[in-house]
Design a protein around this motif. Structure first.
Motif, PDB file in Angstrom:
ATOM      1  N   UNK A  17       0.854  -1.190   0.000  1.00 59.94           N
ATOM      2  CA  UNK A  17       0.000   0.000   0.000  1.00 59.94           C
ATOM      3  C   UNK A  17       0.892   1.244   0.000  1.00 59.94           C
ATOM      4  N   UNK A  18       0.704   2.113  -0.985  1.00 63.13           N
ATOM      5  CA  UNK A  18       1.542   3.315  -1.096  1.00 63.13           C
ATOM      6  C   UNK A  18       0.660   4.560  -1.055  1.00 63.13           C
ATOM      7  N   UNK A  19       0.799   5.380  -0.015  1.00 67.46           N
ATOM      8  CA  UNK A  19       0.039   6.634   0.049  1.00 67.46           C
ATOM      9  C   UNK A  19       0.770   7.773  -0.653  1.00 67.46           C
ATOM     10  N   UNK A  20       0.012   8.732  -1.166  1.00 70.25           N
ATOM     11  CA  UNK A  20       0.579   9.937  -1.769  1.00 70.25           C
ATOM     12  C   UNK A  20       0.020  11.159  -1.038  1.00 70.25           C
ATOM     13  N   UNK A  21       0.821  12.200  -0.985  1.00 73.05           N
ATOM     14  CA  UNK A  21       0.383  13.458  -0.394  1.00 73.05           C
ATOM     15  C   UNK A  21       0.313  14.521  -1.484  1.00 73.05           C
ATOM     16  N   UNK A  22      -0.809  15.214  -1.542  1.00 68.38           N
ATOM     17  CA  UNK A  22      -1.007  16.274  -2.533  1.00 68.38           C
ATOM     18  C   UNK A  22      -1.034  17.621  -1.817  1.00 68.38           C
ATOM     19  N   UNK A 413      -3.076  25.151   5.227  1.00 66.41           N
ATOM     20  CA  UNK A 413      -3.064  23.710   5.478  1.00 66.41           C
ATOM     21  C   UNK A 413      -2.324  22.949   4.378  1.00 66.41           C
ATOM     22  N   UNK A 414      -2.489  23.373   3.127  1.00 64.58           N
ATOM     23  CA  UNK A 414      -1.974  22.577   2.016  1.00 64.58           C
ATOM     24  C   UNK A 414      -0.814  23.245   1.268  1.00 64.58           C
ATOM     25  N   UNK A 415      -0.504  24.469   1.630  1.00 64.81           N
ATOM     26  CA  UNK A 415       0.562  25.157   0.926  1.00 64.81           C
ATOM     27  C   UNK A 415       1.930  24.581   1.263  1.00 64.81           C
ATOM     28  N   UNK A 416       2.967  25.093   0.613  1.00 64.25           N
ATOM     29  CA  UNK A 416       4.301  24.516   0.793  1.00 64.25           C
ATOM     30  C   UNK A 416       5.320  25.571   1.218  1.00 64.25           C
ATOM     31  N   UNK A 417       4.888  26.558   1.991  1.00 65.83           N
ATOM     32  CA  UNK A 417       5.800  27.588   2.464  1.00 65.83           C
ATOM     33  C   UNK A 417       6.942  27.003   3.279  1.00 65.83           C
ATOM     34  N   UNK A 418       6.621  25.979   4.080  1.00 68.39           N
ATOM     35  CA  UNK A 418       7.622  25.391   4.956  1.00 68.39           C
ATOM     36  C   UNK A 418       8.123  24.048   4.443  1.00 68.39           C
ATOM     37  N   UNK A 419       7.737  23.683   3.242  1.00 67.71           N
ATOM     38  CA  UNK A 419       8.112  22.372   2.719  1.00 67.71           C
ATOM     39  C   UNK A 419       6.863  21.552   2.476  1.00 67.71           C
ATOM     40  N   UNK A 420       6.973  20.587   1.574  1.00 69.63           N
ATOM     41  CA  UNK A 420       5.820  19.813   1.138  1.00 69.63           C
ATOM     42  C   UNK A 420       5.177  19.055   2.295  1.00 69.63           C
ATOM     43  N   UNK A 421       3.920  19.341   2.536  1.00 63.30           N
ATOM     44  CA  UNK A 421       3.170  18.580   3.529  1.00 63.30           C
ATOM     45  C   UNK A 421       3.484  18.922   4.968  1.00 63.30           C
ATOM     46  N   UNK A 422       4.415  19.868   5.219  1.00 56.38           N
ATOM     47  CA  UNK A 422       4.830  20.133   6.595  1.00 56.38           C
ATOM     48  C   UNK A 422       3.725  20.810   7.390  1.00 56.38           C
TER      49      UNK A 422
END
Length: 506
Positions: A17-22, A413-422
């Protein structure tokens, strides 16, 4: 499930099972916004999320992942005859998946992959694919209208579905599933179990999930893995209580229920017209009352109609469940069950919901990140809880806020200002720590949302939860403390999320 897996009757579909984060970011020119200054928050969030899910960038990026994974890991299996399924969240998403997956195949001159798309009825998508879309128009090369039959030969090896074929579909050569839809409970088990059929040479399966958390999928499977037991019994008399509540709403007359049921039993060439004549008055009453509530801005009347629709759906599901174990044919319940199932699809409130204009919204940032492949280990899970109440729902007061503010929340919640998914991970960790505070858990169970939000224990618990993640993401925590408005927003929003989480968990 455990015994069937151990004895080789089915495969364990959670071993790979492989999850992805968008992550995504939106932009909106607030000064040019032509809509109302404030919009319904839940309606706006749905509209914005729908905008992203249907966006060509979102679907084309996922389609590329699907094709590349299929070519590398799935296509070589079963002598080149392995198959895969893409599970989408709506019919419009399904037709766009078909378009952009096929486009990637054509643009990169990829051979050996041919897709089908399965959905019911007709889809109109004038913004992208077109109007009057059917299975026939989107699968023009088919020799049969039965898509399950068309998928059996090796000509087609990827099926894109929207609701159809997620349950009761038996294709042993199905090896991979690409999930782009929120799944939960038994639906998650039924959907992923399309993969568990055995076939000569089939010793592995793949699940790539763009939406769900691994823990949620594992929790859905656990009650069915070992010996499935009920923690208590379900009281069939709940159906009669809800029957009385539904009748009090005045949407239908019992003579209409009996006429509809008798028409179905009698059959014949005039059965359909007789059914329509029997059910149309109830649909007409509901529609007119909803229109009037909308015109009068009568929130209470609208809430009553929404509750009726929710209760009707609850009755149908409860009857489906309890009728498997108890003979109810000598009661009025099967008549009402048939009638409600017939009218439910026609009881629409969507037409009159406050629209939200997202035409000026643009997608300014998008990323999708692959997580680690996991083996979700099944073990004996908790017992299955009985149905203890139906028709007990309530319509919650909706929060209203400016469209720009909602976009800002989503970007936080979903932006990447601090890094992907952080950002999303930090917020999840804060809520996770709050959720394991025993004092708050007991208070949530014993109090109303308003009382819970006023608990003197909340501020300290919230501060402790924020500080607990400081070592992992110090810059975010510094920004939270330095921005008083942001801190106040989170201190209001997170307890509300916590209250809903604790009640859902219980």
């Amino acid at each position: 499930m455990q015994q069937a897996i151990e004895e080789g009757f089915i495969l364990d579909v959670l071993t790979n099972y492989t999850p992805y984060k968008v992550a995504w970011q939106l932009q909106h020119p607030g000064q040019d916004y032509d809509g109302p200054g404030e919009v319904d928050e839940s309606t706006a969030v749905k509209a914005l999320v729908r905008y992203v899910r249907l966006h060509p960038t979102n679907i084309s990026q996922k389609a590329k992942i699907v094709v590349d994974h299929f070519r590398t890991f799935v296509a070589p299996l079963l002598d080149g005859k392995a198959k895969a399924m893409v599970v989408t969240g709506s019919r419009k998403e399904a037709v766009r998946w078909k378009k952009y997956l096929d486009r990637y195949l054509d643009d990169d001159h990829i051979a050996g992959i041919k897709s089908l798309v399965a959905f019911s009825g007709t889809v109109d998508d004038p913004e992208d694919v077109g109007d009057g879309l059917t299975e026939k128009t989107q699968n023009p090369d088919l020799w049969t209208s039965d898509l399950a039959e068309a998928f059996r030969p090796s000509v087609y090896n990827v099926m894109i579905v929207a609701e159809k074929f997620q349950t009761g579909f038996d294709q042993p050569r199905l090896v991979a599933m690409y999930v782009d839809k929120k799944l939960g409970g038994v639906q998650a088990v039924q959907t992923l179990s399309r993969l568990n059929r055995t076939h000569p040479g089939k010793d592995k399966t793949f699940v790539l999930d763009f939406v769900n958390e691994p823990e949620a999928i594992l929790d859905a499977f656990l009650p069915y893995y070992g010996q499935a037991t009920l923690t208590a019994t379900t009281d069939p008399n709940l159906a009669y209580d809800l029957k009385s509540k539904l009748e009090a709403a005045g949407i239908y007359d019992w003579t209409e229920v009996e006429r509809a049921y008798d028409a179905a039993l009698t059959g014949g060439p005039n059965a359909n017209s007789a059914l329509t004549a029997a059910t149309a008055p109830a649909v007409d009453r509901f529609t007119k009352r909803w229109q009037q509530a909308f015109v009068d801005d009568d929130g209470a009347a609208a809430d009553e109609l929404k509750l009726f629709k929710s209760d009707a759906g609850g009755f149908v599901k409860f009857y489906d469940f309890v009728s498997q174990a108890r003979n109810l044919e000598d009661t009025d319940l099967p008549r009402l069950h048939f009638f409600l199932r017939r009218i439910l699809p026609q009881l629409s409130t969507a037409t009159f919901e406050e629209p939200v204009d997202v035409s000026q919204v643009s997608l300014t940032g998008y990323s999708i990140t692959k997580g680690d492949a996991l083996k979700l280990t099944l073990e004996q899970g908790p017992g299955l809880d009985p149905i203890t109440a139906i028709g007990s729902g309530a319509i919650h007061e909706k929060h209203r806020s400016a469209l720009e503010e909602i976009i800002e929340k989503l970007n936080e919640r979903f932006g990447d200002k601090y890094g992907k998914g952080v950002v999303a991970g930090t917020m999840s960790n804060i809520v996770f720590n709050l959720a394991h505070d025993e004092t708050l858990a007991s208070q949530a169970m014993a109090n109303t949302p308003q009382q819970f939000s006023e608990s003197p224990a909340l501020p300290k618990a919230f501060m402790d939860a924020v500080l607990s993640v400081n070592d992992n993401t110090p810059q975010i925590i510094v920004d939270i403390f330095n921005d008083e408005a942001l801190f106040a927003e989170l201190s209001r929003a997170l307890p509300a999320m916590l209250y809903e989480h604790l009640h859902a968990r219980s």
